[in-house]
Design a protein around this motif. Sequence first.
Motif, PDB file in Angstrom:
ATOM      1  N   ALA A  52     -63.318  -6.718 -37.044  1.00 44.76           N
ATOM      2  CA  ALA A  52     -63.268  -7.248 -38.406  1.00 44.76           C
ATOM      3  C   ALA A  52     -63.267  -8.773 -38.394  1.00 44.76           C
ATOM      4  CB  ALA A  52     -62.027  -6.716 -39.119  1.00 44.76           C
ATOM      5  N   ARG A  53     -62.536  -9.358 -37.451  1.00 41.19           N
ATOM      6  CA  ARG A  53     -62.483 -10.817 -37.346  1.00 41.19           C
ATOM      7  C   ARG A  53     -63.869 -11.391 -37.058  1.00 41.19           C
ATOM      8  NH1 ARG A  53     -58.585 -10.866 -33.811  1.00 41.19           N
ATOM      9  NH2 ARG A  53     -56.990 -10.724 -35.424  1.00 41.19           N
ATOM     10  N   GLY A  54     -64.687 -10.644 -36.308  1.00 39.04           N
ATOM     11  CA  GLY A  54     -66.037 -11.099 -35.994  1.00 39.04           C
ATOM     12  C   GLY A  54     -67.071 -10.778 -37.057  1.00 39.04           C
ATOM     13  N   GLY A  55     -66.642 -10.171 -38.157  1.00 41.87           N
ATOM     14  CA  GLY A  55     -67.561  -9.916 -39.263  1.00 41.87           C
ATOM     15  C   GLY A  55     -68.097  -8.499 -39.342  1.00 41.87           C
ATOM     16  N   THR A  56     -67.650  -7.610 -38.447  1.00 43.83           N
ATOM     17  CA  THR A  56     -68.095  -6.217 -38.502  1.00 43.83           C
ATOM     18  C   THR A  56     -67.416  -5.494 -39.660  1.00 43.83           C
ATOM     19  OG1 THR A  56     -68.367  -6.186 -36.105  1.00 43.83           O
ATOM     20  CG2 THR A  56     -68.208  -4.054 -37.195  1.00 43.83           C
TER      21      THR A  56
ATOM     22  N   ARG B 277     -64.440  -9.993 -28.791  1.00 44.76           N
ATOM     23  CA  ARG B 277     -64.119 -11.418 -28.919  1.00 44.76           C
ATOM     24  C   ARG B 277     -65.300 -12.287 -28.501  1.00 44.76           C
ATOM     25  NH1 ARG B 277     -59.268 -10.146 -25.782  1.00 44.76           N
ATOM     26  NH2 ARG B 277     -57.577  -9.616 -27.224  1.00 44.76           N
TER      27      ARG B 277
ATOM     28  N   ASP C 111     -59.242  -4.795 -35.312  1.00 40.78           N
ATOM     29  CA  ASP C 111     -58.950  -6.146 -35.804  1.00 40.78           C
ATOM     30  C   ASP C 111     -59.956  -7.161 -35.271  1.00 40.78           C
ATOM     31  OD1 ASP C 111     -56.768  -5.129 -37.154  1.00 40.78           O
ATOM     32  OD2 ASP C 111     -55.295  -5.798 -35.663  1.00 40.78           O
ATOM     33  N   GLU C 112     -60.273  -7.072 -33.978  1.00 40.70           N
ATOM     34  CA  GLU C 112     -61.230  -8.021 -33.394  1.00 40.70           C
ATOM     35  C   GLU C 112     -62.614  -7.861 -34.015  1.00 40.70           C
ATOM     36  OE1 GLU C 112     -60.681 -10.482 -31.509  1.00 40.70           O
ATOM     37  OE2 GLU C 112     -58.662 -10.104 -30.776  1.00 40.70           O
TER      38      GLU C 112
ATOM     39  N   GLN D 281     -56.218  -3.004 -32.082  1.00 37.90           N
ATOM     40  CA  GLN D 281     -56.649  -4.356 -31.743  1.00 37.90           C
ATOM     41  C   GLN D 281     -58.173  -4.468 -31.774  1.00 37.90           C
ATOM     42  OE1 GLN D 281     -55.740  -5.921 -27.771  1.00 37.90           O
ATOM     43  NE2 GLN D 281     -55.296  -7.889 -28.705  1.00 37.90           N
TER      44      GLN D 281
ATOM     45  N   TYR E 184     -60.670   1.431 -40.529  1.00 38.80           N
ATOM     46  CA  TYR E 184     -59.668   1.814 -39.529  1.00 38.80           C
ATOM     47  C   TYR E 184     -58.744   2.864 -40.124  1.00 38.80           C
ATOM     48  CZ  TYR E 184     -55.464   1.631 -36.679  1.00 38.80           C
ATOM     49  OH  TYR E 184     -54.388   1.976 -35.913  1.00 38.80           O
TER      50      TYR E 184
ATOM     51  N   PRO F  22     -70.110 -10.913 -31.468  1.00 39.85           N
ATOM     52  CA  PRO F  22     -69.998 -10.081 -32.661  1.00 39.85           C
ATOM     53  C   PRO F  22     -70.755  -8.758 -32.486  1.00 39.85           C
ATOM     54  CG  PRO F  22     -70.564 -12.339 -33.253  1.00 39.85           C
ATOM     55  CD  PRO F  22     -70.699 -12.235 -31.763  1.00 39.85           C
TER      56      PRO F  22
END
Length: 306
Positions: free
Chosen positions: A258-262, A228, A255-256, A252, A266, A231
């Motif tokens: 992916a949310r940061g662009g990685t 979080r 998901d975090e 989780q 999964y 990135p």
Amino acid sequence: MDFVADPQLAAWLAESQRAEGGKPSLEQIRQLRLPRARPPGPELVQVQDVTVPADVPVRTRLYRSCMRPQPLTVFVHGGGFVFGGLASHDRLCRRLALLAGTAVLAVDYRLAPEHPAPAAVDDVAAVLAWAARGPGELGPLNPRVGLAGDSAGGLIAFLAAQRLVGTPARPDLLFLAYPNADLTLSLPSVREKGEGWGLSARDLAFYIAQWIPEASNLSGFSPVDGARRCPMPVPTLLATAEHDPLRDEGKQLADELARGGTDVEYLPHPGLVHGFMTLDTVSPAARTAGDTLLRRYGKMLGRIRI
């Protein structure tokens, strides 16, 4: 009735349930560290211990399935931060070398409670920095470098990769198998799967307390919080198991990231338990799932553009 992947795994779980009990302790950790016989892994062209020079020299073990140029994978073993080592994961490292087509450098990092965090992360980062200099001891390599870890080793690998972002030692790919990712143990799967599934939530909490003695520091060493805050520009393959207290935190973390662009792949594994990659001699389903993951990781590493 919970689905378990095969009868052999169900029998293993029944036996582990009978063996459960007893409060976790330093004596328990000492017992877990004792040498024991393990089924051997596949024969390889080269298996050699190498000491990596660093402020604190790090013992490692190099595995090669051939002497042609290969990618390198630095491997970080699990064991709750307090046990495990080169012997405990020797068979898995041999399978990784053979099935993924990669040279493997397994790290015998310092264990807690004698060496609390971040000593293990320091050791893995030192090994990656040394490997990035292309030492001749590793044999012929191509430029791709992966970093893999299971369970606690997955957490240590993640933190080492995050530390090395922006340096030549940053890995090109992360492979995290059922990683510790939230050291606060606050997600539902810890309660749902924390007893009777081969990994006790009570033991987990005790082991974590040995590695992070100050509870206020838990979030600082938790990958879900790290993802979080910052990135992680390293493509990641992340696997979880259905009957694992760490299942939800692994999801989780994916998901975090992916949310940061990685770029994250999964892979959940129905019917399996924590540690299934080292249960290959127990369960055919665990063996198949582990082999499939290792081959998938090898293909991903081979496709990395340098």
